[in-house]
Design a protein around this motif. Sequence first.
Motif, PDB file in Angstrom:
ATOM      1  N   VAL A  94      64.773  36.155 -64.557  1.00 31.34           N
ATOM      2  CA  VAL A  94      64.595  37.470 -65.172  1.00 31.34           C
ATOM      3  C   VAL A  94      65.639  38.450 -64.639  1.00 31.34           C
ATOM      4  O   VAL A  94      66.236  39.218 -65.397  1.00 31.34           O
ATOM      5  N   ALA A  95      65.880  38.418 -63.328  1.00 30.97           N
ATOM      6  CA  ALA A  95      66.881  39.316 -62.760  1.00 30.97           C
ATOM      7  C   ALA A  95      68.260  39.050 -63.347  1.00 30.97           C
ATOM      8  O   ALA A  95      68.987  39.986 -63.718  1.00 30.97           O
ATOM      9  N   SER A  96      68.645  37.784 -63.449  1.00 32.74           N
ATOM     10  CA  SER A  96      69.957  37.460 -64.027  1.00 32.74           C
ATOM     11  C   SER A  96      70.067  37.941 -65.467  1.00 32.74           C
ATOM     12  O   SER A  96      71.108  38.455 -65.890  1.00 32.74           O
ATOM     13  N   ALA A  97      68.969  37.766 -66.230  1.00 36.43           N
ATOM     14  CA  ALA A  97      68.991  38.180 -67.634  1.00 36.43           C
ATOM     15  C   ALA A  97      69.084  39.698 -67.767  1.00 36.43           C
ATOM     16  O   ALA A  97      69.892  40.224 -68.539  1.00 36.43           O
ATOM     17  N   ARG A  98      68.252  40.408 -67.005  1.00 35.65           N
ATOM     18  CA  ARG A  98      68.275  41.873 -67.107  1.00 35.65           C
ATOM     19  C   ARG A  98      69.580  42.462 -66.598  1.00 35.65           C
ATOM     20  O   ARG A  98      69.986  43.549 -67.023  1.00 35.65           O
ATOM     21  N   LEU A  99      70.236  41.735 -65.697  1.00 39.73           N
ATOM     22  CA  LEU A  99      71.426  42.282 -65.042  1.00 39.73           C
ATOM     23  C   LEU A  99      72.730  41.735 -65.617  1.00 39.73           C
ATOM     24  O   LEU A  99      73.779  41.888 -65.018  1.00 39.73           O
ATOM     25  N   GLY A 100      72.655  41.099 -66.799  1.00 40.16           N
ATOM     26  CA  GLY A 100      73.888  40.872 -67.528  1.00 40.16           C
ATOM     27  C   GLY A 100      74.275  39.467 -67.894  1.00 40.16           C
ATOM     28  O   GLY A 100      75.373  39.261 -68.401  1.00 40.16           O
ATOM     29  N   ILE A 134      62.112  44.606 -61.312  1.00 43.80           N
ATOM     30  CA  ILE A 134      63.523  44.244 -61.471  1.00 43.80           C
ATOM     31  C   ILE A 134      64.192  45.173 -62.483  1.00 43.80           C
ATOM     32  O   ILE A 134      63.727  45.309 -63.613  1.00 43.80           O
ATOM     33  N   PRO A 135      65.292  45.818 -62.118  1.00 41.06           N
ATOM     34  CA  PRO A 135      65.938  46.761 -63.036  1.00 41.06           C
ATOM     35  C   PRO A 135      66.786  46.063 -64.094  1.00 41.06           C
ATOM     36  O   PRO A 135      67.079  44.871 -64.008  1.00 41.06           O
ATOM     37  N   HIS A 136      67.178  46.837 -65.102  1.00 39.63           N
ATOM     38  CA  HIS A 136      68.138  46.392 -66.109  1.00 39.63           C
ATOM     39  C   HIS A 136      69.542  46.847 -65.708  1.00 39.63           C
ATOM     40  O   HIS A 136      69.716  47.784 -64.928  1.00 39.63           O
ATOM     41  N   ARG A 137      70.511  46.195 -66.294  1.00 40.72           N
ATOM     42  CA  ARG A 137      71.914  46.498 -65.949  1.00 40.72           C
ATOM     43  C   ARG A 137      72.251  47.966 -66.185  1.00 40.72           C
ATOM     44  O   ARG A 137      72.997  48.569 -65.411  1.00 40.72           O
ATOM     45  N   SER A 138      71.684  48.544 -67.225  1.00 41.97           N
ATOM     46  CA  SER A 138      71.982  49.929 -67.554  1.00 41.97           C
ATOM     47  C   SER A 138      71.527  50.905 -66.473  1.00 41.97           C
ATOM     48  O   SER A 138      71.967  52.062 -66.457  1.00 41.97           O
ATOM     49  N   GLU A 139      70.635  50.459 -65.571  1.00 40.74           N
ATOM     50  CA  GLU A 139      70.144  51.322 -64.500  1.00 40.74           C
ATOM     51  C   GLU A 139      71.017  51.286 -63.250  1.00 40.74           C
ATOM     52  O   GLU A 139      70.797  52.085 -62.315  1.00 40.74           O
ATOM     53  N   ILE A 140      71.970  50.370 -63.185  1.00 44.97           N
ATOM     54  CA  ILE A 140      72.777  50.187 -61.980  1.00 44.97           C
ATOM     55  C   ILE A 140      73.986  51.101 -62.043  1.00 44.97           C
ATOM     56  O   ILE A 140      74.768  51.057 -62.997  1.00 44.97           O
TER      57      ILE A 140
END
Length: 310
Positions: free
Chosen positions: A52-58, A302-308
């Motif tokens: 899930v982290a890999s997916a949300r983060l790109g 777990i955050p999404h990429r747009s939050e980083i």
Amino acid sequence: MGDSAKKGRVTVIGSLNMDLVARAPRLPRPGETLAGHAFAQVPGGKGGNQAVASARLGAQVAMIGCVGGDSNGATLRSSLEAEGIDCTALATSANAPTGVALIVVDDASQNAIVIVAGSNAEVTPARIAEEEALIARADVIVCQLETPPDTVRAALAAGRRLQHTTILNPAPAARKLPPDWFPLIDYLIPNELEAATLSGVAIETPDDARRAAQALKAKGARNVIVTLGAQGVLALIDGAPGEGVHLPSPNVQAVDTTAAGDTFIGGFAAELARGAGAMDAIAFGQRAAAIAVTREGAQPSIPHRSEISA
């Protein structure tokens, strides 16, 4: 950069658990019963969390694992699919229940976890052989130790044979790794307790972590990254200056550290798959994990990429 700008493929081989999370003022002592003040049931498992982290983060992510034919299994499958994760290699056991994790989180945001493997034990080396085409499409392969050891080794060996980047999160590390595993690992990413178990070096400071990382790299791992919670990360990376670089953590107010390490690994893997250098990928993973610890739960945190932040 938004979540739609995905490129790079990550295949995660690992565990899927339903997390049963109780919050209490402190962790109980042996034989003690404490009154808790909150309870939640949420999707988890190190493999699931990292996917899930890999997916949300790109990254574009595929999951190789096994759930039970029960309501927990159906929930875990649907939660992965909702993240856009390829679940064609997610099997359903005819015999074993879905894995569960019993988690207690105290008011200082520390946790204690007991895992019952269930259907995760059915992720076998034969499954790895069956899914080699899926593994071959990956840029980065991620494994943990919540599935049978022979399966983990088979996955790492497949990654090495196919010349893809391999990541091993050696958790839980109950004992030292077999010597022939280390040459199969591009990035060995333990936390301080796991690094101490694997290296025999007691870890309290970043300098201790440096010595542990050096011992593990001497065994054959190409790169070693020791996560140190609030103390940050000690990275012993090919091409980096010195004998290990200490990167402090972003300063945040932690609420729940569950899945912080999984978020770091997922973000790190996603950035590597996108073509980032290792040090940039570490910094990205740290920023993602810093957000995760400010939220409760495993996958919900777990955050999404747009939050980083850039």
